[in-house]
Design a protein around this motif. Sequence first.
Motif, PDB file in Angstrom:
ATOM      1  N   ASP A  72       0.802  -1.222   0.000  1.00 56.70           N
ATOM      2  CA  ASP A  72       0.000   0.000   0.000  1.00 56.70           C
ATOM      3  C   ASP A  72       0.837   1.274   0.000  1.00 56.70           C
ATOM      4  O   ASP A  72       0.534   2.210  -0.708  1.00 56.70           O
ATOM      5  N   SER A  73       1.867   1.330   0.768  1.00 54.02           N
ATOM      6  CA  SER A  73       2.718   2.525   0.802  1.00 54.02           C
ATOM      7  C   SER A  73       4.148   2.099   0.441  1.00 54.02           C
ATOM      8  O   SER A  73       4.976   1.878   1.323  1.00 54.02           O
ATOM      9  N   PRO A  74       4.416   1.968  -0.854  1.00 51.77           N
ATOM     10  CA  PRO A  74       5.713   1.439  -1.273  1.00 51.77           C
ATOM     11  C   PRO A  74       6.849   2.434  -1.064  1.00 51.77           C
ATOM     12  O   PRO A  74       6.639   3.650  -1.059  1.00 51.77           O
ATOM     13  N   SER A  75       8.034   1.895  -0.897  1.00 46.07           N
ATOM     14  CA  SER A  75       9.228   2.731  -0.804  1.00 46.07           C
ATOM     15  C   SER A  75       9.607   3.207  -2.208  1.00 46.07           C
ATOM     16  O   SER A  75       9.054   2.739  -3.208  1.00 46.07           O
ATOM     17  N   VAL A  76      10.543   4.111  -2.282  1.00 42.52           N
ATOM     18  CA  VAL A  76      11.022   4.603  -3.577  1.00 42.52           C
ATOM     19  C   VAL A  76      11.649   3.454  -4.367  1.00 42.52           C
ATOM     20  O   VAL A  76      11.454   3.339  -5.582  1.00 42.52           O
ATOM     21  N   GLY A  77      12.371   2.583  -3.680  1.00 39.65           N
ATOM     22  CA  GLY A  77      12.979   1.430  -4.340  1.00 39.65           C
ATOM     23  C   GLY A  77      11.939   0.479  -4.916  1.00 39.65           C
ATOM     24  O   GLY A  77      12.100  -0.025  -6.027  1.00 39.65           O
ATOM     25  N   GLN A  78      10.853   0.248  -4.166  1.00 39.71           N
ATOM     26  CA  GLN A  78       9.789  -0.623  -4.667  1.00 39.71           C
ATOM     27  C   GLN A  78       9.087   0.007  -5.863  1.00 39.71           C
ATOM     28  O   GLN A  78       8.758  -0.675  -6.827  1.00 39.71           O
ATOM     29  N   ARG A  79       8.868   1.311  -5.815  1.00 42.00           N
ATOM     30  CA  ARG A  79       8.225   1.986  -6.943  1.00 42.00           C
ATOM     31  C   ARG A  79       9.132   1.943  -8.176  1.00 42.00           C
ATOM     32  O   ARG A  79       8.681   1.711  -9.288  1.00 42.00           O
ATOM     33  N   ALA A  80      10.437   2.117  -7.961  1.00 39.75           N
ATOM     34  CA  ALA A  80      11.383   2.042  -9.080  1.00 39.75           C
ATOM     35  C   ALA A  80      11.447   0.619  -9.647  1.00 39.75           C
ATOM     36  O   ALA A  80      11.517   0.434 -10.860  1.00 39.75           O
ATOM     37  N   ALA A  81      11.418  -0.380  -8.766  1.00 38.52           N
ATOM     38  CA  ALA A  81      11.434  -1.770  -9.233  1.00 38.52           C
ATOM     39  C   ALA A  81      10.167  -2.097 -10.006  1.00 38.52           C
ATOM     40  O   ALA A  81      10.204  -2.853 -10.979  1.00 38.52           O
ATOM     41  N   VAL A 139      13.749  -6.595 -16.553  1.00 41.63           N
ATOM     42  CA  VAL A 139      12.362  -6.800 -16.120  1.00 41.63           C
ATOM     43  C   VAL A 139      12.284  -7.933 -15.096  1.00 41.63           C
ATOM     44  O   VAL A 139      11.653  -7.790 -14.049  1.00 41.63           O
ATOM     45  N   GLY A 140      12.933  -9.053 -15.389  1.00 36.06           N
ATOM     46  CA  GLY A 140      12.908 -10.189 -14.461  1.00 36.06           C
ATOM     47  C   GLY A 140      13.543  -9.858 -13.124  1.00 36.06           C
ATOM     48  O   GLY A 140      13.023 -10.225 -12.068  1.00 36.06           O
ATOM     49  N   TRP A 141      14.680  -9.158 -13.148  1.00 34.68           N
ATOM     50  CA  TRP A 141      15.347  -8.779 -11.908  1.00 34.68           C
ATOM     51  C   TRP A 141      14.477  -7.822 -11.101  1.00 34.68           C
ATOM     52  O   TRP A 141      14.357  -7.967  -9.883  1.00 34.68           O
ATOM     53  N   SER A 142      13.867  -6.849 -11.767  1.00 34.78           N
ATOM     54  CA  SER A 142      13.017  -5.887 -11.068  1.00 34.78           C
ATOM     55  C   SER A 142      11.840  -6.576 -10.391  1.00 34.78           C
ATOM     56  O   SER A 142      11.537  -6.296  -9.225  1.00 34.78           O
ATOM     57  N   GLN A 143      11.187  -7.471 -11.109  1.00 37.97           N
ATOM     58  CA  GLN A 143      10.038  -8.171 -10.540  1.00 37.97           C
ATOM     59  C   GLN A 143      10.464  -9.099  -9.404  1.00 37.97           C
ATOM     60  O   GLN A 143       9.771  -9.210  -8.401  1.00 37.97           O
ATOM     61  N   SER A 144      11.611  -9.744  -9.549  1.00 37.71           N
ATOM     62  CA  SER A 144      12.112 -10.615  -8.486  1.00 37.71           C
ATOM     63  C   SER A 144      12.452  -9.814  -7.232  1.00 37.71           C
ATOM     64  O   SER A 144      12.115 -10.221  -6.119  1.00 37.71           O
ATOM     65  N   TRP A 145      13.123  -8.677  -7.421  1.00 39.98           N
ATOM     66  CA  TRP A 145      13.475  -7.847  -6.270  1.00 39.98           C
ATOM     67  C   TRP A 145      12.219  -7.305  -5.585  1.00 39.98           C
ATOM     68  O   TRP A 145      12.132  -7.276  -4.356  1.00 39.98           O
ATOM     69  N   LEU A 146      11.232  -6.886  -6.403  1.00 35.79           N
ATOM     70  CA  LEU A 146       9.990  -6.361  -5.841  1.00 35.79           C
ATOM     71  C   LEU A 146       9.264  -7.448  -5.050  1.00 35.79           C
ATOM     72  O   LEU A 146       8.782  -7.197  -3.938  1.00 35.79           O
ATOM     73  N   SER A 147       9.215  -8.659  -5.580  1.00 34.36           N
ATOM     74  CA  SER A 147       8.589  -9.773  -4.859  1.00 34.36           C
ATOM     75  C   SER A 147       9.316 -10.046  -3.555  1.00 34.36           C
ATOM     76  O   SER A 147       8.694 -10.230  -2.509  1.00 34.36           O
ATOM     77  N   ALA A 148      10.642 -10.056  -3.610  1.00 37.94           N
ATOM     78  CA  ALA A 148      11.438 -10.333  -2.406  1.00 37.94           C
ATOM     79  C   ALA A 148      11.291  -9.220  -1.375  1.00 37.94           C
ATOM     80  O   ALA A 148      11.361  -9.481  -0.175  1.00 37.94           O
ATOM     81  N   SER A 149      11.058  -7.988  -1.804  1.00 39.07           N
ATOM     82  CA  SER A 149      10.885  -6.895  -0.847  1.00 39.07           C
ATOM     83  C   SER A 149       9.541  -6.967  -0.136  1.00 39.07           C
ATOM     84  O   SER A 149       9.386  -6.441   0.959  1.00 39.07           O
ATOM     85  N   MET A 150       8.558  -7.659  -0.738  1.00 48.78           N
ATOM     86  CA  MET A 150       7.244  -7.795  -0.126  1.00 48.78           C
ATOM     87  C   MET A 150       7.107  -9.088   0.671  1.00 48.78           C
ATOM     88  O   MET A 150       6.387  -9.137   1.659  1.00 48.78           O
ATOM     89  N   ALA A 151       7.761 -10.135   0.220  1.00 45.39           N
ATOM     90  CA  ALA A 151       7.713 -11.433   0.902  1.00 45.39           C
ATOM     91  C   ALA A 151       9.130 -11.978   0.931  1.00 45.39           C
ATOM     92  O   ALA A 151       9.582 -12.590  -0.033  1.00 45.39           O
ATOM     93  N   PRO A 152       9.847 -11.764   2.015  1.00 46.32           N
ATOM     94  CA  PRO A 152      11.272 -12.098   2.071  1.00 46.32           C
ATOM     95  C   PRO A 152      11.632 -13.553   1.814  1.00 46.32           C
ATOM     96  O   PRO A 152      12.760 -13.835   1.468  1.00 46.32           O
ATOM     97  N   VAL A 153      10.702 -14.477   1.916  1.00 48.34           N
ATOM     98  CA  VAL A 153      11.059 -15.876   1.689  1.00 48.34           C
ATOM     99  C   VAL A 153      11.153 -16.218   0.215  1.00 48.34           C
ATOM    100  O   VAL A 153      11.617 -17.287  -0.145  1.00 48.34           O
ATOM    101  N   ILE A 154      10.680 -15.325  -0.632  1.00 47.50           N
ATOM    102  CA  ILE A 154      10.750 -15.617  -2.058  1.00 47.50           C
ATOM    103  C   ILE A 154      12.204 -15.560  -2.476  1.00 47.50           C
ATOM    104  O   ILE A 154      12.848 -14.542  -2.368  1.00 47.50           O
TER     105      ILE A 154
END
Length: 194
Positions: A72-81, A139-154
Amino acid sequence: MNTRLTRALSSVAFALAVLCGLAFLGTAVTHMLDDGAVCVETGFWANASLPDDLPIGAGVEASSSATRLCQDSPSVGQRAADLGGQLPWLLFASLALLLFHRLLKAVLLQGPFTDAVAQRLSVLGWFVAAGTPLAGLVVGWSQSWLSASMAPVIGSGPTVTGPQALVLAGLAAVIMGKIMREGVRMREDLEGTI
């Protein structure tokens, strides 16, 4: 050679390149200024049976199948990813269309069987062959990093996404450019001996 059709195709390629460039800039600016949620699709839990307590970060909502995560309130890094999942293909398309436009301009100005056309065809081919996996990796790296930032076990790691068959088209253009260059040299040698 139909110059009218080539001229029209060149104009369409240039217009599409400009539109992709404007979409790239507009998406980047509006998305970074937006304060809405950032969502990502992940197949990490697609085949798993999970308990009610999902291992997700604070402020993250998961869909019932846990394949869509939203912050809901993403960080700048999450928005960039999140932008990293959209912008690379727009930039790639814009640059590829500009190179195609330059190729068609050379055909119009000098004719189809010249060294300049062969060289521009090779440049376009190398750009497509190298740019496709590079854009897919970003694209793949960005989506992977974004997923990992929301659910660390990914921990699935980055993947290469997108139409990787374009690599073959790019390599075919490189080969055709080399064949054309040899044909131009042979024609010049023949004209020099006559």
